[in-house]
Write an enzyme that holds these catalytic residues in place. Structure first.
Site, PDB file in Angstrom:
ATOM      1  N   GLN A   1      17.343  -4.470   0.188  1.00 19.63           N
ATOM      2  CA  GLN A   1      17.650  -4.200   1.598  1.00 19.63           C
ATOM      3  C   GLN A   1      16.868  -5.181   2.476  1.00 19.63           C
ATOM      4  O   GLN A   1      17.402  -5.737   3.437  1.00 19.63           O
ATOM      5  CB  GLN A   1      17.292  -2.749   1.964  1.00 19.63           C
ATOM      6  CG  GLN A   1      18.249  -1.684   1.422  1.00 19.63           C
ATOM      7  CD  GLN A   1      18.143  -1.476  -0.092  1.00 19.63           C
ATOM      8  OE1 GLN A   1      17.143  -1.808  -0.723  1.00 19.63           O
ATOM      9  NE2 GLN A   1      19.180  -0.918  -0.679  1.00 19.63           N
TER      10      GLN A   1
ATOM     11  N   GLY B   1      28.643   1.529 -25.607  1.00 13.08           N
ATOM     12  CA  GLY B   1      29.074   2.932 -25.672  1.00 13.08           C
ATOM     13  C   GLY B   1      27.909   3.868 -25.930  1.00 13.08           C
ATOM     14  O   GLY B   1      26.788   3.622 -25.453  1.00 13.08           O
TER      15      GLY B   1
ATOM     16  N   ARG C   1      10.071 -15.573  -4.857  1.00 16.59           N
ATOM     17  CA  ARG C   1      11.342 -14.846  -5.076  1.00 16.59           C
ATOM     18  C   ARG C   1      12.278 -15.547  -6.056  1.00 16.59           C
ATOM     19  O   ARG C   1      12.947 -14.870  -6.845  1.00 16.59           O
ATOM     20  CB  ARG C   1      11.999 -14.529  -3.723  1.00 16.59           C
ATOM     21  CG  ARG C   1      11.281 -13.351  -3.065  1.00 16.59           C
ATOM     22  CD  ARG C   1      11.750 -12.988  -1.681  1.00 16.59           C
ATOM     23  NE  ARG C   1      10.980 -11.839  -1.204  1.00 16.59           N
ATOM     24  CZ  ARG C   1      10.769 -11.552   0.074  1.00 16.59           C
ATOM     25  NH1 ARG C   1      11.259 -12.325   1.020  1.00 16.59           N
ATOM     26  NH2 ARG C   1      10.063 -10.486   0.407  1.00 16.59           N
TER      27      ARG C   1
ATOM     28  N   GLU D   1       0.859  -1.187   0.000  1.00 23.87           N
ATOM     29  CA  GLU D   1       0.000   0.000   0.000  1.00 23.87           C
ATOM     30  C   GLU D   1       0.893   1.234   0.000  1.00 23.87           C
ATOM     31  O   GLU D   1       2.108   1.106   0.183  1.00 23.87           O
ATOM     32  CB  GLU D   1      -0.904  -0.010   1.244  1.00 23.87           C
ATOM     33  CG  GLU D   1      -1.844  -1.203   1.255  1.00 23.87           C
ATOM     34  CD  GLU D   1      -2.728  -1.270   2.502  1.00 23.87           C
ATOM     35  OE1 GLU D   1      -2.628  -0.356   3.364  1.00 23.87           O
ATOM     36  OE2 GLU D   1      -3.496  -2.237   2.601  1.00 23.87           O
TER      37      GLU D   1
ATOM     38  N   TRP E   1       1.083  -0.434  -6.346  1.00 25.73           N
ATOM     39  CA  TRP E   1       2.083  -1.248  -7.072  1.00 25.73           C
ATOM     40  C   TRP E   1       1.521  -2.606  -7.455  1.00 25.73           C
ATOM     41  O   TRP E   1       2.183  -3.635  -7.253  1.00 25.73           O
ATOM     42  CB  TRP E   1       3.367  -1.459  -6.258  1.00 25.73           C
ATOM     43  CG  TRP E   1       3.922  -0.263  -5.568  1.00 25.73           C
ATOM     44  CD1 TRP E   1       4.306  -0.186  -4.261  1.00 25.73           C
ATOM     45  CD2 TRP E   1       4.214   1.028  -6.136  1.00 25.73           C
ATOM     46  NE1 TRP E   1       4.793   1.067  -3.975  1.00 25.73           N
ATOM     47  CE2 TRP E   1       4.740   1.833  -5.102  1.00 25.73           C
ATOM     48  CE3 TRP E   1       4.059   1.590  -7.411  1.00 25.73           C
ATOM     49  CZ2 TRP E   1       5.124   3.161  -5.313  1.00 25.73           C
ATOM     50  CZ3 TRP E   1       4.429   2.906  -7.603  1.00 25.73           C
ATOM     51  CH2 TRP E   1       4.957   3.659  -6.571  1.00 25.73           C
TER      52      TRP E   1
ATOM     53  N   GLU F   1       8.948  -7.255  -4.979  1.00 26.98           N
ATOM     54  CA  GLU F   1       8.940  -8.521  -4.212  1.00 26.98           C
ATOM     55  C   GLU F   1       9.966  -8.492  -3.075  1.00 26.98           C
ATOM     56  O   GLU F   1      10.636  -9.485  -2.777  1.00 26.98           O
ATOM     57  CB  GLU F   1       9.109  -9.718  -5.135  1.00 26.98           C
ATOM     58  CG  GLU F   1       7.817  -9.926  -5.914  1.00 26.98           C
ATOM     59  CD  GLU F   1       7.685 -11.258  -6.583  1.00 26.98           C
ATOM     60  OE1 GLU F   1       8.094 -12.265  -5.990  1.00 26.98           O
ATOM     61  OE2 GLU F   1       7.139 -11.287  -7.704  1.00 26.98           O
ATOM     62  N   GLY F   2      10.037  -7.313  -2.431  1.00 28.46           N
ATOM     63  CA  GLY F   2      10.963  -7.101  -1.327  1.00 28.46           C
ATOM     64  C   GLY F   2      12.228  -6.448  -1.844  1.00 28.46           C
ATOM     65  O   GLY F   2      12.933  -7.022  -2.670  1.00 28.46           O
TER      66      GLY F   2
ATOM     67  N   ALA G   1       2.611   1.121   3.202  1.00 32.99           N
ATOM     68  CA  ALA G   1       3.085  -0.198   3.658  1.00 32.99           C
ATOM     69  C   ALA G   1       3.780  -0.913   2.497  1.00 32.99           C
ATOM     70  O   ALA G   1       3.134  -1.595   1.706  1.00 32.99           O
ATOM     71  CB  ALA G   1       1.920  -1.033   4.188  1.00 32.99           C
TER      72      ALA G   1
ATOM     73  N   LYS H   1      34.090  -2.141 -34.545  1.00 33.49           N
ATOM     74  CA  LYS H   1      35.523  -1.978 -34.815  1.00 33.49           C
ATOM     75  C   LYS H   1      35.994  -0.604 -34.350  1.00 33.49           C
ATOM     76  O   LYS H   1      35.348   0.415 -34.623  1.00 33.49           O
ATOM     77  CB  LYS H   1      35.796  -2.145 -36.302  1.00 33.49           C
ATOM     78  CG  LYS H   1      35.670  -3.580 -36.780  1.00 33.49           C
ATOM     79  CD  LYS H   1      36.518  -3.838 -38.015  1.00 33.49           C
ATOM     80  CE  LYS H   1      36.715  -5.306 -38.299  1.00 33.49           C
ATOM     81  NZ  LYS H   1      35.512  -6.112 -38.263  1.00 33.49           N
TER      82      LYS H   1
HETATM   83  N1  CAA Z   1       7.474 -17.932   6.467  1.00 30.63           N
HETATM   84  C1  CAA Z   1       6.555 -18.144   7.444  1.00 30.63           C
HETATM   85  N2  CAA Z   1       6.354 -17.264   8.451  1.00 30.63           N
HETATM   86  C2  CAA Z   1       7.086 -16.148   8.464  1.00 30.63           C
HETATM   87  C3  CAA Z   1       8.060 -15.861   7.467  1.00 30.63           C
HETATM   88  C4  CAA Z   1       8.254 -16.821   6.451  1.00 30.63           C
HETATM   89  N3  CAA Z   1       9.123 -16.628   5.463  1.00 30.63           N
HETATM   90  N4  CAA Z   1       8.636 -14.669   7.746  1.00 30.63           N
HETATM   91  C5  CAA Z   1       8.060 -14.205   8.862  1.00 30.63           C
HETATM   92  N5  CAA Z   1       7.114 -15.106   9.298  1.00 30.63           N
HETATM   93  C6  CAA Z   1       6.291 -15.003  10.502  1.00 30.63           C
HETATM   94  C7  CAA Z   1       7.177 -14.916  11.739  1.00 30.63           C
HETATM   95  O1  CAA Z   1       7.515 -16.203  12.211  1.00 30.63           O
HETATM   96  C8  CAA Z   1       6.289 -14.187  12.705  1.00 30.63           C
HETATM   97  O2  CAA Z   1       5.338 -15.076  13.229  1.00 30.63           O
HETATM   98  P1  CAA Z   1       4.822 -14.983  14.774  1.00 30.63           P
HETATM   99  O3  CAA Z   1       4.103 -13.674  14.854  1.00 30.63           O
HETATM  100  O4  CAA Z   1       3.928 -16.160  14.899  1.00 30.63           O
HETATM  101  O5  CAA Z   1       6.066 -15.026  15.608  1.00 30.63           O
HETATM  102  C9  CAA Z   1       5.530 -13.206  11.807  1.00 30.63           C
HETATM  103  O6  CAA Z   1       5.554 -13.785  10.491  1.00 30.63           O
HETATM  104  C10 CAA Z   1       6.140 -11.813  11.786  1.00 30.63           C
HETATM  105  O7  CAA Z   1       7.461 -11.935  11.292  1.00 30.63           O
HETATM  106  P2  CAA Z   1       8.559 -10.792  11.480  1.00 30.63           P
HETATM  107  O8  CAA Z   1       8.616 -10.374  12.912  1.00 30.63           O
HETATM  108  O9  CAA Z   1       9.811 -11.251  10.828  1.00 30.63           O
HETATM  109  O10 CAA Z   1       7.891  -9.613  10.635  1.00 30.63           O
HETATM  110  P3  CAA Z   1       8.390  -8.149  10.350  1.00 30.63           P
HETATM  111  O11 CAA Z   1       7.245  -7.243  10.488  1.00 30.63           O
HETATM  112  O12 CAA Z   1       9.656  -7.865  11.098  1.00 30.63           O
HETATM  113  O13 CAA Z   1       8.656  -8.153   8.752  1.00 30.63           O
HETATM  114  C11 CAA Z   1       9.833  -8.444   6.706  1.00 30.63           C
HETATM  115  C12 CAA Z   1       9.540  -8.922   8.136  1.00 30.63           C
HETATM  116  C13 CAA Z   1      10.815  -9.498   6.234  1.00 30.63           C
HETATM  117  C14 CAA Z   1      10.484  -7.072   6.610  1.00 30.63           C
HETATM  118  C15 CAA Z   1       8.525  -8.492   5.853  1.00 30.63           C
HETATM  119  O14 CAA Z   1       7.642  -7.471   6.234  1.00 30.63           O
HETATM  120  C16 CAA Z   1       8.805  -8.414   4.372  1.00 30.63           C
HETATM  121  O15 CAA Z   1       9.128  -9.409   3.740  1.00 30.63           O
HETATM  122  N6  CAA Z   1       8.649  -7.185   3.789  1.00 30.63           N
HETATM  123  C17 CAA Z   1       8.778  -7.027   2.357  1.00 30.63           C
HETATM  124  C18 CAA Z   1       7.436  -7.176   1.709  1.00 30.63           C
HETATM  125  C19 CAA Z   1       7.542  -7.458   0.260  1.00 30.63           C
HETATM  126  O16 CAA Z   1       8.352  -8.285  -0.185  1.00 30.63           O
HETATM  127  N7  CAA Z   1       6.666  -6.831  -0.520  1.00 30.63           N
HETATM  128  C20 CAA Z   1       6.639  -7.064  -1.903  1.00 30.63           C
HETATM  129  C21 CAA Z   1       5.270  -6.966  -2.398  1.00 30.63           C
HETATM  130  S1  CAA Z   1       4.961  -7.957  -3.755  1.00 30.63           S
HETATM  131  C22 CAA Z   1       5.409  -7.118  -5.110  1.00 30.63           C
HETATM  132  O17 CAA Z   1       6.337  -6.367  -5.139  1.00 30.63           O
HETATM  133  C23 CAA Z   1       4.579  -7.498  -6.243  1.00 30.63           C
HETATM  134  C24 CAA Z   1       4.896  -7.022  -7.564  1.00 30.63           C
HETATM  135  O18 CAA Z   1       4.651  -5.907  -7.950  1.00 30.63           O
HETATM  136  C25 CAA Z   1       5.442  -7.979  -8.555  1.00 30.63           C
END
Ligand code: CAA
Length: 402
Positions: free
Chosen positions: A368, A340, A243, A126, A155, A364-365, A129, A269
């Site tokens: 960073q 070039g 990913r 969003e 997006w 897709e993340g 977000a 060349k």
């Molecule tokens: N598999 C299963 N569970 C997972 C997980 C995984 N890979 N990663 C995290 N979790 C679970 C954790 O175990 C945790 O569970 P509990 O609450 O039960 O303990 C919960 O999820 C929260 O995890 P975190 O504390 O790690 O979460 P966070 O808020 O710190 O966020 C983050 C982690 C890695 C930054 C995540 O928010 C993230 O991946 N952000 C990037 C989002 C993204 O990739 N967006 C792309 C959108 S898609 C796109 O781009 C489409 C397009 O246009 C093509």
């Protein structure tokens, strides 16, 4: 290293390469300029039987798995990065169903995508977000046997042309770990509309749009998995599956740029000889090739891990995505350098590779976020070598020389 691929892998590669060279490459620049969805290319991919490579056979797919999906994406992206994502974004958007859907939901949503009849988009991000995916605010309120969606998505790749949308929304604002749920939303649902259509630097043949929900009523049976609160985990597991597909798109772009730069260096060349005879150009080409091959091995390893049913794939999926997409950006930039001044111009093919690559380090993340995911997993894994603490610092007995 085709020798490491199975007969089935090679068949998918050949099939995708054929449609890539015959249909995608000759049309890629037209659609890039027009910024239009290439329906004729999409139909050619359907005719070649490529849709549904990742969807299990019991739901109408080819059941060929993630590695074959990556091989297909790589070949398409060699010819056009936009077409690579046009294809693989359908996998991203159906993984929530594959990973968390009920049997009925899988039967309802997957066969149409496998047949190339339905297109699909993934709605997580969003305006406020992006990396902080759990901070999303789009809401879904229960109302009898319906949910009412309100809010926006940003997006949304493939939005507008898709008829199915996997949408993440808040169902319990009071909960920390079970705030979010996943819903399937169909295109013509009242209260759902396409908002702003983005004008993009690259991947211009695929639409990226905003989605708007205003009192949009959807049947409760569209809640994936039938239980609320599982959406964040579902999103993370989906991204673990998806990913490697982005990484394969990067791999294809890098490979395609390397091929073009090599041919150009042989053709061009200066000082009376082809520039491919200069050691500085050879070093650039060699470094590009080494990085592409390293990326390929990581992408295939991540895909094989998923196909083998490995549960702990988060780190390898993020590693492959990060390395392959950084590689694509570096290799495509170097390819422009080898071309070039001509490389900077739009009547040469290479600048598009550089533009198409940039987004891969962002979507897709961001890379960073991939590094954050890798580091978190690395720190967890460090428990396995806690015995090394005995050697930090070295003790007198370790340094004794007698
Ligand atoms: N598999 C299963 N569970 C997972 C997980 C995984 N890979 N990663 C995290 N979790 C679970 C954790 O175990 C945790 O569970 P509990 O609450 O039960 O303990 C919960 O999820 C929260 O995890 P975190 O504390 O790690 O979460 P966070 O808020 O710190 O966020 C983050 C982690 C890695 C930054 C995540 O928010 C993230 O991946 N952000 C990037 C989002 C993204 O990739 N967006 C792309 C959108 S898609 C796109 O781009 C489409 C397009 O246009 C093509």
């Amino acid at each position: 290293m085709d020798a490491l691929l199975t007969k089935e892998n090679l068949e998918w590669k050949e099939r995708a390469r054929d449609v890539g060279e015959r249909v995608v490459r000759p049309r890629a620049y037209k659609y890039d300029r027009l910024q239009e969805y290439p329906w004729d290319i999409k139909e050619a991919l359907v005719d070649a039987g490529l849709f549904g490579v990742w969807i299990p056979e019991e739901y109408g797919g080819k059941g060929a798995g993630i590695l074959n999906m990556c091989i297909v994406v790589e070949q398409l992206s060699r010819c056009c990065g936009g077409v690579g994502v046009l294809f693989v974004v359908n996998a991203l958007a159906t993984f929530p169903v594959i990973v968390a859907g009920t049997e009925d939901q899988k039967k309802k949503y997957l066969p149409g995508v496998a047949a190339g009849k339905d297109l699909c988009a993934f709605g997580l991000s969003e305006k406020g977000a992006g990396s902080d995916a759990s901070g999303l605010t789009c809401s879904a309120q229960k109302d009898g046997d319906h949910y009412i969606l309100n809010g926006e998505k940003k997006w949304n790749t493939n939005g507008g042309v898709s008829n199915l949308y996997s949408i993440f929304a808040v169902t319990d604002p009071t909960s920390k770990s079970r705030r979010i749920s996943t819903f399937m939303v169909e295109k013509d649902t009242p209260g759902f509309r396409i908002g702003k259509i983005e004008d993009k630097m690259g991947i211009r043949c695929v639409p990226v749009v905003e989605l708007e929900f205003e009192n949009c009523r959807i049947p409760a049976e569209n809640l994936l998995g039938g239980k609320p609160g599982l959406g964040f985990k579902n999103a993370m597991q989906t991204l673990d599956h998806a990913r490697p597909g982005v990484a394969a798109q990067a791999l294809g772009l890098a490979q395609g740029a390397l091929e073009l730069a090599t041919r150009y260096a042989m053709q061009r060349k200066q000082f009376g000889v082809s520039i491919s005879s200069f050691q500085m150009i050879q070093k650039m080409l060699a470094d590009m090739s080494i990085k592409v091959e390293a990326a390929r091995q990581l992408v295939y390893t991540a895909a094989r891990a998923l196909d083998a049913g490995e549960t702990n794939v988060t780190k390898i999926a993020a590693t492959a995505k990060c390395f392959a997409t950084d590689t694509a950006m570096e290799v495509c930039t170097d390819a422009v350098q080898i071309f070039g001044g001509y490389g900077y111009m739009r009547d040469y093919p290479i600048e598009k590779y550089m533009r198409d690559s940039k987004i891969l380090q962002i979507y897709e993340g961001t890379n960073q976020v991939q590094r954050l995911v890798v580091a978190r997993n690395l720190l967890k894994e460090a428990e396995q070598y806690a015995h090394l603490d005995d050697y930090i610092p070295l003790k007198p007995e370790h340094m004794a020389t007698d």
